[in-house]
Design an enzyme around this catalytic site. Structure first.
Site, PDB file in Angstrom:
ATOM      1  CG  ASP A  36      -1.976   5.831   5.507  1.00 13.14           C
ATOM      2  OD1 ASP A  36      -1.001   5.263   5.383  1.00 13.14           O
ATOM      3  OD2 ASP A  36      -2.619   6.795   5.056  1.00 13.14           O
ATOM      4  NE  ARG A  53      -4.355   8.095  -2.243  1.00 15.12           N
ATOM      5  CZ  ARG A  53      -5.517   6.854  -2.110  1.00 15.12           C
ATOM      6  NH1 ARG A  53      -5.886   6.346  -3.111  1.00 15.12           N
ATOM      7  NH2 ARG A  53      -5.916   6.890  -0.866  1.00 15.12           N
ATOM      8  CG  ASP A  61      -0.665   7.077   8.786  1.00 17.80           C
ATOM      9  OD1 ASP A  61       0.511   7.380   8.497  1.00 17.80           O
ATOM     10  OD2 ASP A  61      -1.900   7.517   8.549  1.00 17.80           O
ATOM     11  CB  THR A  94      -6.463  15.759  -6.768  1.00 13.55           C
ATOM     12  OG1 THR A  94      -5.116  15.213  -6.400  1.00 13.55           O
ATOM     13  CG2 THR A  94      -6.830  17.198  -6.693  1.00 13.55           C
TER      14      THR A  94
HETATM   15  C1  PRP Z   1      -0.326   5.135  -0.434  1.00  8.76           C
HETATM   16  C2  PRP Z   1       0.283   3.705  -0.988  1.00  8.76           C
HETATM   17  C3  PRP Z   1       0.488   3.971  -2.475  1.00  8.76           C
HETATM   18  C4  PRP Z   1      -0.496   4.729  -2.709  1.00  8.76           C
HETATM   19  C5  PRP Z   1      -1.770   4.035  -3.435  1.00  8.76           C
HETATM   20  O1  PRP Z   1       0.809   6.105  -0.195  1.00  8.76           O
HETATM   21  O2  PRP Z   1       1.698   3.390  -0.301  1.00  8.76           O
HETATM   22  O3  PRP Z   1       1.845   4.491  -2.296  1.00  8.76           O
HETATM   23  O4  PRP Z   1      -1.188   5.399  -1.462  1.00  8.76           O
HETATM   24  O5  PRP Z   1      -2.650   5.074  -3.579  1.00  8.76           O
HETATM   25  P1  PRP Z   1      -3.041   4.975  -5.403  1.00  8.76           P
HETATM   26  O6  PRP Z   1      -3.019   3.571  -5.932  1.00  8.76           O
HETATM   27  O7  PRP Z   1      -4.513   5.494  -5.392  1.00  8.76           O
HETATM   28  O8  PRP Z   1      -1.982   6.024  -5.875  1.00  8.76           O
HETATM   29  P2  PRP Z   1       0.525   7.326   0.456  1.00  8.76           P
HETATM   30  O9  PRP Z   1      -0.100   8.353  -0.701  1.00  8.76           O
HETATM   31  O10 PRP Z   1      -0.582   7.222   1.458  1.00  8.76           O
HETATM   32  O11 PRP Z   1       1.793   8.022   1.076  1.00  8.76           O
HETATM   33  P3  PRP Z   1       2.599   7.277   2.224  1.00  8.76           P
HETATM   34  O12 PRP Z   1       3.206   5.954   1.614  1.00  8.76           O
HETATM   35  O13 PRP Z   1       3.817   8.209   2.393  1.00  8.76           O
HETATM   36  O14 PRP Z   1       1.847   6.940   3.318  1.00  8.76           O
HETATM   37  N1  URA Z   2      -3.195   3.690   0.273  1.00  8.68           N
HETATM   38  C1  URA Z   2      -3.184   3.008   1.615  1.00  8.68           C
HETATM   39  O1  URA Z   2      -2.294   2.990   2.279  1.00  8.68           O
HETATM   40  N2  URA Z   2      -4.460   2.386   1.726  1.00  8.68           N
HETATM   41  C2  URA Z   2      -5.446   2.311   1.001  1.00  8.68           C
HETATM   42  O2  URA Z   2      -6.462   1.645   1.270  1.00  8.68           O
HETATM   43  C3  URA Z   2      -5.258   3.285  -0.141  1.00  8.68           C
HETATM   44  C4  URA Z   2      -4.172   3.855  -0.551  1.00  8.68           C
END
Ligand code: PRP
Ligand code: URA
Length: 209
Positions: free
Chosen positions: A200, A104, A203, A108
């Protein structure tokens, strides 16, 4: 028509209470994400078709049921979705695994694709997209569209924690997709984080904070 399934099982809710805790270690967090995925998989596969057949036990012939029809594919949304794959494979070890890399954009909140590798016969499989978090729904809706573009017609979305905003987005964009969640939280904050959520997920699974 897809449906929303909120899985309110005591074991799930107990494990959820631990992963929400900011003091839970990376090791325990990772293990629990996997265990929760196993429990959710049990519920999400409840409607798999079965066929009646016979097997010989050591003493008689038994009429039994076996899973029939479509084979399964598990598709984690990278990175955090990876944490749910082993838990799914515990129950469906012969499922194939595809990967969709999306992150994400922090400004944006739109998903950015960086990787995609799916089984060749994905269109013939029942697909379980897994990601611990459904926030705005941007990542999940993009992943579902991706899979649909490959001709898949049977798609389920499994997320551990969801926000009402993300659920509405998926129900609006993909009304045919069944959604399985363990919690519908209150809302998103200004940074698109789920409140109260668990922070997160990526993380916390990989210890990258
Ligand atoms: C997080 C999560 C989803 C997304 C959810 O991933 O694991 O994929 O955000 O958010 P959304 O519904 O608003 O799209 P992130 O982009 O943090 O990537 P990561 O899994 O690599 O940490
Ligand atoms: N992605 C995450 O990992 N946590 C949130 O709360 C939203 C998006």
């Amino acid at each position: 028509m897809g449906a929303l399934h909120v899985l309110d099982h005591p074991l799930l809710q107990h494990k959820l209470s631990i992963i929400r805790d900011k003091n839970t270690s990376v090791k325990e967090f990772r293990e629990l994400i996997s265990e929760i995925a196993t429990l959710m998989c049990y519920e999400a596969t409840r409607d798999l078709p079965v066929e009646v057949c016979e097997v010989e036990t050591p003493v008689a012939v038994a009429t039994v049921k076996k899973i029939a029809g479509k084979k399964l594919a598990v598709v984690p949304i990278l990175r955090a979705g990876l944490g749910m794959v082993d838990g799914m494979l515990t129950l469906v070890p012969s499922a194939k695994v595809g990967h969709i890399g999306l992150y994400r954009d922090p400004d944006t909140l739109e998903p950015v694709e960086y990787y995609c590798k799916l089984p060749k016969d994905i269109s013939e499989r029942e697909v379980y997209i897994v990601d611990p978090m459904l926030a705005t729904g941007g990542s999940a809706t993009a992943a579902i569209q991706f899979i649909k573009n490959y001709g898949c017609q049977h798609i389920k979305l499994m997320c551990i924690i969801s926000a009402p905003e993300g659920l509405r987005r998926i129900q609006n964009d993909h009304p045919d997709v069944d959604i399985f969640v363990a919690s519908v939280d209150e809302k998103l904050n200004d940074h698109g984080y789920i409140i109260p959520g668990l922070g997160d997920a990526g993380d916390r699974i990989f210890g990258t904070k």
